[in-house]
Design an enzyme around this catalytic site. Structure first.
Site: not given
Ligand code: TYM
Length: 335
Positions: A116, A199, A202
């Site tokens: 990023k 991947k 969003k």
């Molecule tokens: P975020 O909002 O990007 O995504 C939420 C969850 O979806 C999973 N994910 C995927 N899994 C499989 N294939 C994909 N293409 C894919 N895209 C997204 C992500 O791995 C995630 O589990 N940093 C985190 C949010 C967060 C968080 C936390 C998670 C903040 N604090 C504490 C766990 C514990 C994030 O940006 O997820």
């Protein structure tokens, strides 16, 4: 006692990657309740502003949409704690305490940070983006989380979380912070539909790259029909190296049906053309997502209820735990 914990950013409708990598497992873990198990699932709205959300009306709506999606998936405010990160100031407080023991070198090695920030001018790239994983560690450690179900892209952030917990415990000579385990699903990485080397995300500019949980059946059909596959052969098998598009579809079906890749391969072995395969895949996705979409459409009409769920979960259930942790840690640190 098991503490199952995970979060999602309110940056747009949830897609199949979120669902198969994380959200679907949240629901399954909630339902396979073992005694002494707590589940906490949250909306990471503080993380979301690492990409500025200047349209505040839209940002409010995105936060509501995230709560509606969590509920539409069948995650229940009775069985779990559903919370909004920004309603619990202890997340930011622990973030600071942990930042004072986290090394810049470690954060610099995070692949998400690298991708990023690469090529962005140093005066433009923000401290919050760099420190993002520390806030995530604070989220997790605040609740004594033992298990964190996430997709593969969160691997390093979870390693950092364990590293910070270990470092803190070592510095203050005690077991103050719990080192959480990462829980992956077999579909921990769902790929973009039109570029299966990346991947599903969003933030991808092209909406055809992902399927939203709220997509109408026609839209799902269209996206699967247009998705990138190959022209290797009209019989379909799993080969992520050479046939990433087809393999991604197989993975998606295996995730939804809870079948192994081999079982899905058997189910599609008789198919002779891409059209048949794609119709089969979109039918399976549509059948699975339709009830979620219908519940979502109902829920999103009632913002007062959604905010109420988030406020109660945050203030009545999550915050007391968070406050207890902060109190103990501050005492430990000599405040
Ligand atoms: P975020 O909002 O990007 O995504 C939420 C969850 O979806 C999973 N994910 C995927 N899994 C499989 N294939 C994909 N293409 C894919 N895209 C997204 C992500 O791995 C995630 O589990 N940093 C985190 C949010 C967060 C968080 C936390 C998670 C903040 N604090 C504490 C766990 C514990 C994030 O940006 O997820």
């Amino acid at each position: 006692d098991a503490v199952i914990f995970s979060m999602i950013q309110p940056t747009g409708d949830f897609h199949l990657g979120n669902y198969l990598g994380a959200n679907r497992v949240w629901k399954q873990l909630q339902d396979h309740k073992v005694p002494q198990q707590t589940c906490l699932f949250g909306v990471a709205d503080l993380h979301a502003i690492t990409v500025p959300k200047l349209d505040v009306v839209k940002f409010k709506q995105l936060r509501l949409q995230a709560i509606a999606s969590i509920l539409a998936l069948g995650i229940s405010p009775e069985k779990c704690t559903i919370f909004m990160q920004s309603k619990i100031p202890e997340h930011s407080q622990l973030n600071w305490l942990l930042e004072t023991i986290t090394s810049m070198g470690y954060l610099n090695r995070m692949t998400q940070w690298k991708s990023k920030s690469e090529g962005v001018d140093e005066d433009q790239v923000k401290l919050g983006l760099f420190a993002y994983p520390v806030l995530q560690a604070a989220d997790i450690l605040l609740y004594g989380s033992t298990h964190v179900p996430v997709g593969e892209d969160q691997t390093q952030h979870l390693e950092l979380t364990r590293n910070i917990a270990r470092r803190f415990n070592k510095m203050y000579k005690g077991r103050y912070l719990v080192e959480p385990q990462t829980i992956f699903t077999p579909t921990k990485k769902v790929l973009s539909l039109n570029n299966p080397t990346k991947k599903m995300s969003k933030s991808d500019a092209d909406p055809l790259s992902r399927i939203y949980l709220t997509d109408a059946p026609e839209s799902i059909q269209k996206k699967i029909k247009k998705c990138l596959t190959d022209s290797i052969s009209d019989n379909f098998y799993y080969d992520p190296e050479n046939r990433p598009g087809v393999s991604n579809l197989i993975n998606i079906v295996s995730g939804i049906q809870g079948k192994s890749v081999e079982e899905v391969e058997k189910d599609i072995a008789h198919m002779k053309d891409y059209n048949t395969l794609k119709t089969y895949v979109s039918d399976i996705i549509i059948e699975d997502l339709t009830p979620v979409r219908i519940r979502y459409e109902q829920l999103i009409k009632d913002p007062a209820y959604l905010m109420d769920v988030a406020t109660k979960g945050s203030l009545e259930k999550a915050r007391p735990i968070a406050q207890g942790t902060i109190k103990r840690l501050m005492e430990t640190m000599g405040f």
